[in-house]
Design an enzyme around this catalytic site. Structure first.
Site, mmCIF file in Angstrom:
data_model
loop_
_atom_site.group_PDB
_atom_site.id
_atom_site.type_symbol
_atom_site.label_atom_id
_atom_site.label_comp_id
_atom_site.label_asym_id
_atom_site.label_seq_id
_atom_site.Cartn_x
_atom_site.Cartn_y
_atom_site.Cartn_z
ATOM 1 N N ALA A 114 55.751 69.066 10.969
ATOM 2 C CA ALA A 114 55.814 69.858 12.197
ATOM 3 C C ALA A 114 55.264 68.999 13.333
ATOM 4 C CB ALA A 114 54.973 71.116 12.030
ATOM 5 N N GLY A 158 56.087 69.674 6.972
ATOM 6 C CA GLY A 158 57.320 70.385 7.292
ATOM 7 C C GLY A 158 58.560 69.572 6.971
ATOM 8 N N GLU A 169 59.165 70.083 3.469
ATOM 9 C CA GLU A 169 59.559 71.494 3.309
ATOM 10 C C GLU A 169 61.022 71.711 3.708
ATOM 11 O OE1 GLU A 169 55.953 72.669 5.569
ATOM 12 O OE2 GLU A 169 55.719 74.180 4.007
ATOM 13 N N GLU A 177 49.129 68.644 4.867
ATOM 14 C CA GLU A 177 48.562 69.640 5.786
ATOM 15 C C GLU A 177 47.067 69.837 5.582
ATOM 16 O OE1 GLU A 177 51.487 69.845 4.354
ATOM 17 O OE2 GLU A 177 52.950 70.807 5.672
HETATM 18 C C1 3H9 Z 1 53.054 70.625 9.173
HETATM 19 O O1 3H9 Z 1 54.038 70.027 8.893
HETATM 20 C C2 3H9 Z 1 52.905 72.116 9.094
HETATM 21 C C3 3H9 Z 1 54.000 72.780 8.317
HETATM 22 O O2 3H9 Z 1 53.687 72.866 6.963
HETATM 23 C C4 3H9 Z 1 54.178 74.214 8.760
HETATM 24 C C5 3H9 Z 1 54.917 74.448 9.991
HETATM 25 C C6 3H9 Z 1 55.172 75.893 10.259
HETATM 26 N N1 3H9 Z 1 53.343 65.568 15.241
HETATM 27 O O3 3H9 Z 1 50.315 57.688 12.620
HETATM 28 P P1 3H9 Z 1 51.071 56.834 13.574
HETATM 29 C C7 3H9 Z 1 52.435 60.656 16.423
HETATM 30 S S1 3H9 Z 1 51.675 69.813 9.722
HETATM 31 C C8 3H9 Z 1 53.180 64.994 16.441
HETATM 32 O O4 3H9 Z 1 50.318 55.907 14.449
HETATM 33 P P2 3H9 Z 1 52.261 55.378 11.390
HETATM 34 C C9 3H9 Z 1 51.074 60.015 16.425
HETATM 35 O O5 3H9 Z 1 50.134 60.799 17.116
HETATM 36 C C10 3H9 Z 1 52.183 68.118 9.820
HETATM 37 N N2 3H9 Z 1 52.921 63.688 16.599
HETATM 38 O O6 3H9 Z 1 52.235 56.017 12.844
HETATM 39 C C11 3H9 Z 1 51.354 58.699 17.100
HETATM 40 O O7 3H9 Z 1 51.407 58.940 18.498
HETATM 41 P P3 3H9 Z 1 50.932 57.813 19.536
HETATM 42 C C12 3H9 Z 1 52.195 67.471 8.502
HETATM 43 C C13 3H9 Z 1 52.841 62.948 15.504
HETATM 44 O O8 3H9 Z 1 53.547 54.686 11.266
HETATM 45 C C14 3H9 Z 1 52.757 58.362 16.628
HETATM 46 O O9 3H9 Z 1 53.331 59.595 16.192
HETATM 47 N N3 3H9 Z 1 52.463 66.077 8.663
HETATM 48 C C15 3H9 Z 1 52.995 63.476 14.235
HETATM 49 O O10 3H9 Z 1 50.987 54.654 11.122
HETATM 50 C C16 3H9 Z 1 52.789 57.368 15.501
HETATM 51 O O11 3H9 Z 1 51.941 57.850 14.455
HETATM 52 C C17 3H9 Z 1 51.482 65.176 8.814
HETATM 53 O O12 3H9 Z 1 50.324 65.501 8.778
HETATM 54 C C18 3H9 Z 1 53.262 64.859 14.118
HETATM 55 N N4 3H9 Z 1 53.446 65.448 12.922
HETATM 56 O O13 3H9 Z 1 52.247 56.631 10.383
HETATM 57 C C19 3H9 Z 1 51.910 63.744 9.004
HETATM 58 N N5 3H9 Z 1 52.851 62.495 13.326
HETATM 59 O O14 3H9 Z 1 51.826 56.653 19.276
HETATM 60 C C20 3H9 Z 1 51.199 63.146 10.176
HETATM 61 C C21 3H9 Z 1 52.614 61.377 14.022
HETATM 62 O O15 3H9 Z 1 51.145 58.468 20.857
HETATM 63 N N6 3H9 Z 1 51.640 61.808 10.464
HETATM 64 N N7 3H9 Z 1 52.604 61.626 15.337
HETATM 65 O O16 3H9 Z 1 49.506 57.541 19.194
HETATM 66 C C22 3H9 Z 1 51.308 60.724 9.726
HETATM 67 O O17 3H9 Z 1 50.665 60.834 8.689
HETATM 68 C C23 3H9 Z 1 51.719 59.376 10.228
HETATM 69 O O18 3H9 Z 1 51.989 59.512 11.605
HETATM 70 C C24 3H9 Z 1 52.948 58.757 9.547
HETATM 71 C C25 3H9 Z 1 53.342 57.466 10.304
HETATM 72 C C26 3H9 Z 1 52.609 58.427 8.092
HETATM 73 C C27 3H9 Z 1 54.119 59.692 9.585
#
Ligand code: 3H9
Length: 693
Positions: A66, A105, A108, A128
């Site tokens: 999400a 998400g 999901e 999450e």
């Molecule tokens: C969810 O899904 C809830 C659902 O179950 C229910 C819904 C109803 N959103 O980490 P990076 C940004 S909860 C917005 O440096 P990497 C991040 O801030 C979500 N922004 O890259 C950064 O911005 P900036 C569950 C996001 O290659 C840029 O993207 N998912 C999101 O080292 C690059 O990120 C997670 O918890 C997001 N979801 O790693 C996954 N994700 O460049 C969270 C990232 O401005 N994300 N950004 O600083 C991660 O774990 C890592 O970002 C990922 C890439 C592994 C994907």
């Protein structure tokens, strides 16, 4: 805001519709992406030429979850569920084509597809929990239906990313195709499904993996017990467990109701707000406003380490772990031998636990070379000094290094409190000097305070941060002041803890309050662990504090079997009658009648001065932002992440309240306490520390 058609593209190739999402950086499920999926699937279903659909992403990853930036804001249509339902109820098979990470998400959504195909480097996970949440789009009910309760519990409470091969084994993906062939592989699978008339597999309808755990609450009870320490204080792991229990024991739609209710509860709570804040803080901390991202870096191919003691050895291991050779310098052969053998023992312990092979141990040890002469550091790109905390000694070492180190080398000091600007005066190239303050044990602790001196060049600062990232640390920039960010705040707390001892509070009473608050231990247990005699000497000891008296009695902490606490052979602590007597004597001598200090007072007097000190650090521009201070305290001192760090905590309880309480305690806070003007101003204006730019 991008429109749905800008982030989702639908192309029909023969009888396969390919819906490609492209919403950098991570294809998060923002409103346009949700709309793009919904419209794309509907269009594919409506097109009579289409027999199957492939959902694939551009860029570095499949949908990473999400869009976290939307949380806490009013919901915008379409909801994720609508998009998921369109996929799951599609009369034509939908195949998810996964590369990068299918997270939260994102997974999901993939779980609503009828089939999943991935490249070998892809990973799937429900992280999450790390945001203080649970998967709120059916993941808690669908994942256990594919992988079973035990694996679902593990994945959901750890948030781990699971590699494609393991996903295949668990049935989470149906097929793996070679790297670079995802699109073609997914189309081929989609065609095969149609040709072979395979069923539209709906995860929600499968049940067989759940039967084993149904009606067996003991499985969940055992899981809770086994992880009690890890989950202490956190709400989200427990809520994730309850959802898996619901998945196992209830029909799908009933389970979904449980998921929804618990998700909303977590989402509106302070723990998740704190953990989401930390998620962004961890990414923000690397950004230094006046140091552009393309600042040239010093390539670090070889590291020199001065000092092979506990600290130097631990620091050296970090570099060996990522394949960078290190020369360790000591003044005496026996110290060098001891240092290297401690490192080997540490590696061997890791190997015994199965986390390294003996070949890895040998490889890492082969990257470490001992030396008795500073001259052997002449070809190092980065030299880190970790000698005794003494200014004269440090300056002497740096003056020598100045003559030895090659031009362009980074000269770092691991000092935990000394003035980096003064150390830099010992060299002819102060722009090369930077602080790299590691935390003990340096091979384990994640925090690296990178101390920017007045003359540190941007390139040197950027190099220290970048190499920190490479060795797996989280770097936070600090300006020069006594104790930098972390220890300066620690001192503010220690002063109050000491003061409360003099008012008759027992060390274990103070420690318990901080432990219950979520810290791994309180200040007195920490002193006992570190050794009470750090910075103490018999010659200068005047019996002026409880600590000095304990040291004079040779009660120097865990290592001597007693300090503030008494210890048994297994180092289990119990309150010490000896300490209690000393504390009472001190209180009486100070003219303090014994009084019960309430838990509330202990907490407020320990924590609010920390918030105040953080505000001072912020106004002096020692820290770039409040969230950097929080990163320091979470990663260097074990501040509970679900409370977001001391600055976030101050914002949560309200700065006006903090100032009001500090004013109320003012007569007891001691001569060193200075109320921060910034804190007062923010409190008066109803603002937050995290909003200070
Ligand atoms: C969810 O899904 C809830 C659902 O179950 C229910 C819904 C109803 N959103 O980490 P990076 C940004 S909860 C917005 O440096 P990497 C991040 O801030 C979500 N922004 O890259 C950064 O911005 P900036 C569950 C996001 O290659 C840029 O993207 N998912 C999101 O080292 C690059 O990120 C997670 O918890 C997001 N979801 O790693 C996954 N994700 O460049 C969270 C990232 O401005 N994300 N950004 O600083 C991660 O774990 C890592 O970002 C990922 C890439 C592994 C994907």
């Amino acid at each position: 805001m991008a429109a749905a058609e800008a982030v989702a593209d639908l192309k029909v190739e023969g009888d396969v519709a390919i819906l490609t999402l492209n919403s950098p950086p991570v294809n998060a499920l923002s409103q346009p992406v949700r709309a793009g999926i919904l419209e794309g699937v509907r269009a594919a279903v409506a097109n009579p030429a289409v027999k199957s659909v492939v959902l694939i992403c551009e860029g570095r990853t499949f949908i990473a979850g999400a869009d976290i930036t939307e949380f806490g804001k009013p919901p915008r249509e379409p909801g994720l569920k609508e998009a998921q339902d369109a996929i799951e109820n599609s009369p034509k098979p939908v195949v998810a084509a996964i590369h990068g990470t299918a997270l939260g998400g994102g997974l999901e959504v993939a779980l609503c597809c009828h089939y999943r195909v991935a490249v070998p480097s892809a990973k799937c996970g429900l992280p999450e929990v790390n945001l203080g949440l649970l998967p709120g789009a059916g993941g808690t009910q669908r994942l256990p239906r594919i992988v079973g309760a035990a694996k679902a519990l593990e994945m959901m409470t750890s948030g781990q990313h699971v590699g494609a091969a393991q996903c295949l084994e668990m049935g989470l993906v149906d097929e793996i195709v070679p790297e670079g062939e995802l699109r073609a592989g997914a189309i081929a699978l989609a065609r095969r499904i149609v040709a072979e008339n395979r069923p539209l597999k709906k995860v929600r309808e499968s049940d067989e993996k759940m039967i084993a755990a149904r009606g067996k609450p003991e499985i969940f009870a055992e899981f809770r017990k086994a992880n009690a320490r890890k989950f202490r204080g956190f709400l989200a792991p427990e809520y994730n467990i309850r959802c898996v229990e619901a998945a196992v024991n209830l029909p799908f739609d009933e389970g979904m109701k449980v998921e929804r209710q618990l998700f909303m509860e977590l989402m509106s709570g302070t723990q998740s707000a704190a953990q989401r804040y930390v998620f962004f803080a961890e990414r923000q901390v690397w950004k230094i406003p006046d140091v552009p991202e393309d600042t040239p870096l010093v390539p670090v191919r070889k590291v020199g380490m001065i000092g092979a003691g506990t600290m130097g050895g631990g620091i050296a291991m970090n570099f060996a772990n990522v394949g960078i050779p290190v020369t360790l310098v000591e003044t005496r052969q026996d110290a060098l031998d001891r240092g290297l053998s401690v490192i080997r023992r540490n590696y061997e312990t890791t190997a015994k636990r199965g986390r390294l092979t003996m070949a890895d141990v040998d490889k890492r040890m082969s990257l470490l070379t001992g030396s008795l002469s500073l001259e052997s550091l002449a070809d190092c790109d980065l030299i880190i000094e970790a000698v005794f905390e003494n200014m004269a000694l440090k300056k002497e070492v740096f003056a020598k290094l100045d003559k030895i180190a090659k031009p362009g080398a980074v000269l770092a000091t691991n000092t935990s409190a000394l003035d980096v600007n003064e150390i830099a005066t010992a060299v002819s190239r102060p722009e090369a000097v930077v602080g790299m303050h590691f935390f003990s044990p340096a091979n384990v602790m994640r925090l690296l305070e990178v101390v920017r001196g007045e003359k540190t060049s941007k390139s040197v600062l950027a190099t220290a941060m970048q190499i920190g990232k490479k060795i797996g640390k989280i770097g936070a920039v600090s300006g020069v002041c006594p104790g930098f960010i972390g220890n300066r705040i620690l001192r503010a707390r220690s002063l109050q803890a000491q003061a409360m001892l003099n008012e008759g509070a027992m060390p274990w009473d103070i420690d318990k309050v901080l432990y219950d608050f979520g810290l791994p231990m309180g200040p007195f247990a920490m002193s006992d662990l570190a050794g009470l005699d750090i910075g103490w000497s018999r010659e200068t000891s005047r019996g002026a504090t409880v600590r000095e008296v304990l040291c004079e009695m040779d009660r120097r902490g865990q290592k001597t079997g007693g300090g503030f606490y008494d210890y048994d052979e297994q180092r289990n602590a119990r309150p010490s009658p000896v300490t209690e007597k000393i504390v009472r004597e001190f209180a009486a001598r100070a003219g303090n009648a014994p009084r019960e200090i309430s838990e509330q007072e202990i907490l407020e007097r320990c924590v609010y001065p920390m918030i105040n000190e953080g505000a001072r650090i912020l106004e002096e521009k020692i820290a770039l932002r409040a969230s950097d201070i929080d990163i320091v305290w979470i990663n260097g001192y074990g501040w509970p992440v679900y409370r977001g760090g001391p600055m976030f905590y101050g914002d949560t309880v309200g700065l006006a309240h903090v100032v009001e309480r500090l004013n109320a305690y003012a007569p007891k806070l001691g001569p060193e306490f200075v109320l921060s003007p910034l804190l007062q101003r923010l409190a008066a204006e109803g603002k937050r520390l995290q909003d200070v730019k």
